[in-house]
Design a protein around this motif. Structure first.
Motif, PDB file in Angstrom:
ATOM      1  N   ALA A   1      68.938  66.424  42.264  1.00 52.19           N
ATOM      2  CA  ALA A   1      66.567  67.598  42.981  1.00 52.19           C
ATOM      3  C   ALA A   1      66.796  66.920  44.214  1.00 52.19           C
ATOM      4  CB  ALA A   1      65.928  66.471  42.252  1.00 52.19           C
TER       5      ALA A   1
ATOM      6  N   GLN B   1      64.946  61.155  40.302  1.00 50.36           N
ATOM      7  CA  GLN B   1      66.019  61.914  40.595  1.00 50.36           C
ATOM      8  C   GLN B   1      67.430  61.019  39.706  1.00 50.36           C
ATOM      9  OE1 GLN B   1      67.486  62.146  44.350  1.00 50.36           O
ATOM     10  NE2 GLN B   1      65.370  63.791  44.793  1.00 50.36           N
TER      11      GLN B   1
ATOM     12  N   ASP C   1      68.527  65.061  33.976  1.00 53.03           N
ATOM     13  CA  ASP C   1      68.862  66.610  34.595  1.00 53.03           C
ATOM     14  C   ASP C   1      67.818  67.161  35.742  1.00 53.03           C
ATOM     15  OD1 ASP C   1      69.337  68.893  32.922  1.00 53.03           O
ATOM     16  OD2 ASP C   1      67.244  69.236  32.983  1.00 53.03           O
ATOM     17  N   TYR C   2      67.417  65.750  36.330  1.00 55.99           N
ATOM     18  CA  TYR C   2      66.959  65.428  37.484  1.00 55.99           C
ATOM     19  C   TYR C   2      67.830  64.991  39.268  1.00 55.99           C
ATOM     20  CZ  TYR C   2      62.326  67.153  35.487  1.00 55.99           C
ATOM     21  OH  TYR C   2      61.704  68.305  34.941  1.00 55.99           O
TER      22      TYR C   2
ATOM     23  N   HIS D   1      59.008  71.010  39.931  1.00 59.07           N
ATOM     24  CA  HIS D   1      59.344  70.064  39.487  1.00 59.07           C
ATOM     25  C   HIS D   1      58.685  69.434  40.427  1.00 59.07           C
ATOM     26  CE1 HIS D   1      62.118  68.433  42.337  1.00 59.07           C
ATOM     27  NE2 HIS D   1      62.925  69.228  41.662  1.00 59.07           N
TER      28      HIS D   1
ATOM     29  N   GLY E   1      60.098  73.793  36.645  1.00 58.39           N
ATOM     30  CA  GLY E   1      61.518  72.354  36.790  1.00 58.39           C
ATOM     31  C   GLY E   1      62.764  72.796  38.090  1.00 58.39           C
TER      32      GLY E   1
ATOM     33  N   ASN F   1      66.786  72.966  34.563  1.00 66.03           N
ATOM     34  CA  ASN F   1      66.947  71.997  36.269  1.00 66.03           C
ATOM     35  C   ASN F   1      68.311  71.937  36.162  1.00 66.03           C
ATOM     36  OD1 ASN F   1      64.405  70.477  36.704  1.00 66.03           O
ATOM     37  ND2 ASN F   1      64.692  70.005  34.554  1.00 66.03           N
ATOM     38  N   ARG F   2      69.421  72.105  35.870  1.00 68.40           N
ATOM     39  CA  ARG F   2      70.753  72.465  36.329  1.00 68.40           C
ATOM     40  C   ARG F   2      71.474  73.814  36.967  1.00 68.40           C
ATOM     41  NH1 ARG F   2      73.820  67.586  33.053  1.00 68.40           N
ATOM     42  NH2 ARG F   2      72.557  66.195  32.882  1.00 68.40           N
TER      43      ARG F   2
ATOM     44  N   ALA G   1      65.663  71.679  39.262  1.00 71.30           N
ATOM     45  CA  ALA G   1      65.663  71.010  40.296  1.00 71.30           C
ATOM     46  C   ALA G   1      66.957  71.264  40.804  1.00 71.30           C
ATOM     47  CB  ALA G   1      66.338  70.018  39.152  1.00 71.30           C
ATOM     48  N   GLU G   2      67.893  72.240  40.616  1.00 76.11           N
ATOM     49  CA  GLU G   2      68.853  72.710  41.415  1.00 76.11           C
ATOM     50  C   GLU G   2      68.766  74.268  41.980  1.00 76.11           C
ATOM     51  OE1 GLU G   2      72.940  72.159  39.645  1.00 76.11           O
ATOM     52  OE2 GLU G   2      72.316  70.127  38.981  1.00 76.11           O
TER      53      GLU G   2
ATOM     54  N   THR H   1      61.498  75.693  31.528  1.00 74.01           N
ATOM     55  CA  THR H   1      62.225  75.309  31.778  1.00 74.01           C
ATOM     56  C   THR H   1      63.806  74.568  32.073  1.00 74.01           C
ATOM     57  OG1 THR H   1      60.072  73.867  31.141  1.00 74.01           O
ATOM     58  CG2 THR H   1      62.647  71.984  31.871  1.00 74.01           C
TER      59      THR H   1
ATOM     60  N   THR I   1      59.687  63.488  42.111  1.00 74.43           N
ATOM     61  CA  THR I   1      60.345  63.121  40.482  1.00 74.43           C
ATOM     62  C   THR I   1      61.002  62.245  40.977  1.00 74.43           C
ATOM     63  OG1 THR I   1      60.874  64.418  38.385  1.00 74.43           O
ATOM     64  CG2 THR I   1      62.274  64.647  40.425  1.00 74.43           C
TER      65      THR I   1
END
Length: 402
Positions: free
Chosen positions: A296, A289, A292-293, A283, A262, A239-240, A264-265, A237, A287
């Motif tokens: 997103a 935002q 960590d999101y 994700h 995940g 996200n960034r 997100a980016e 997982t 979700t």
């Protein structure tokens, strides 16, 4: 939805998958049948015998045996597949004694097995089944550097063995702020996270001390050796963008079978993800935002599809009741933000099944596959549409109430 939610008696559902002996011979008709193995079929029919699909095609040209139970719906799809969840390891009532998806005593615990915690009688399993979800990729969740192993189950069964599809699916890891230690506990920074993961992998690579002596068992090293041997994918997982790149560097260094969760980016790294040949379990579209999101985007699903990156949608994990999202709604929201209808349906059927390693059994309506079907009274992604029936392994586990 609760007023239209329909389940067979609990005793029947609980024992439905204890063996194929209870599988029914069924004919399921649909004004439109999405097989996910080709074009949608108008006025189609799916024939199931002994729990397996034996025929799919237009009603006018498909032989339908006599004496089989008949079901019908406006829209028929494969049973839905949730590509990543913690359902069965977390409880709907949000009480501490039913939260088994995260062990916080150590940052690296790949030896923890989802099979030892999964509760097939958890009410969330019944709840998501009512929305057409027939297969779950569930297990240890985010919050630790390596939190444990995941598994794949059907959403019925009296015991975990009844529900089982795949005992060990992936090893769940986490990069970024969600897996940083508190109070001076490691890992305290991103470099420390990567260093600890590299150390665990390098330790697993090391040979036993002496070949003439029986080595002492190391459960962590055994699991990580399976990751190195590509017997188990490593699902990280991240996200960034910086954390996604950290995961890709691990893949390159150790030649891992990697799945990014995940993401997100991900829209910032489309070329990198495609070149690395990784799959993404994105994700939930809706979700919230923040954290960590924070970056997103509602359009990431469409961007991944356009870039040719294999991906699926997931329900993920929510800290609030009822503890899980519904993949049907998440896919519908992606349709509203640029993803084509059938592409969205793929993210919760065949594409999800392939990414979690069970595409040979579920995710599409084809002869030889499990008899898992979801039936709808309209467009599956319309909020006003209802699930009118669910079939798992040829057993009708829910149907519209009279």
């Amino acid at each position: 939805m609760s007023a239209r939610k329909f389940t067979i008696a609990a005793a029947i559902v609980a024992s439905a998958l204890s063996s194929t002996a209870l599988a029914q011979d069924l004919v399921v008709r649909g004004e439109r049948v999405y097989t996910m193995a080709g074009a949608a079929i108008e006025n189609g029919v799916v024939v199931i015998e002994d729990g397996k699909i034996v025929a799919v095609g237009p009603e006018a040209s498909t032989e339908v045996p006599e004496g089989y139970e008949q079901l019908s719906a406006r829209v028929v799809t494969p049973g839905l597949v949730d590509a990543h969840t913690v359902v069965g390891l977390t409880g709907y009532s949000n009480q501490p004694d039913e939260q088994d998806f995260l062990e916080t005593s150590s940052p690296i615990q790949p030896e923890l097995r989802a099979i030892d915690a999964y509760n097939p009688d958890e009410r969330l399993v019944d709840w998501v089944r009512g929305f057409g979800v027939t297969t779950l990729h569930t297990g240890h969740g985010t919050g630790a550097l390596i939190s444990g192993q995941t598994m794949v189950v059907k959403t019925v069964g009296l015991t975990v063995d009844d529900a089982m599809v795949e005992r060990r699916a992936m090893v769940a890891g986490n990069l970024g702020p969600g897996a940083l230690g508190n109070g001076g506990k490691a890992p305290g920074t991103r470099p420390k996270q990567i260093a600890m993961l590299r150390e665990a992998l390098l330790k697993a690579q090391a040979a036993p001390e002496k070949k003439d002596e029986k080595p002492k068992r190391d459960l962590q090293a055994e699991v990580m050796r399976d990751v190195l041997a590509k017997k188990l994918p490593l699902m990280i997982t991240a996200n960034r963008a910086q954390d996604i790149m950290g995961a890709l560097r691990l893949k390159q260094e150790f030649d891992l079978d990697l799945v990014i969760d995940g993401a997100a980016e991900a829209y910032l790294l489309l070329d990198e993800l495609r070149d690395a040949g990784v799959a993404v379990i994105l994700h939930p579209t809706m979700t919230r935002q923040f954290g960590d999101y924070a970056n997103a985007s509602f359009t990431t699903a469409a961007a991944l599809r356009e870039a040719g990156i294999p991906f699926a949608l997931q329900s993920g994990y929510e800290a609030y009741v009822p503890k899980t999202r519904v993949v049907l709604w998440e896919a519908g929201f992606a349709v509203g933000h640029g993803l084509a209808f059938e592409d969205a349906l793929r993210t919760v059927t065949i594409d999800a099944a392939r990414i979690i390693g069970v595409g040979d059994r579920v995710g599409s309506l084809e002869p030889g596959k499990d008899g898992d079907i979801a039936m709808f009274d309209g467009d599956p992604f319309e909020y006003t549409t209802h699930v009118t029936g669910v079939v798992i392994d040829g057993v009708v586990v829910s149907r519209e109430a009279n």
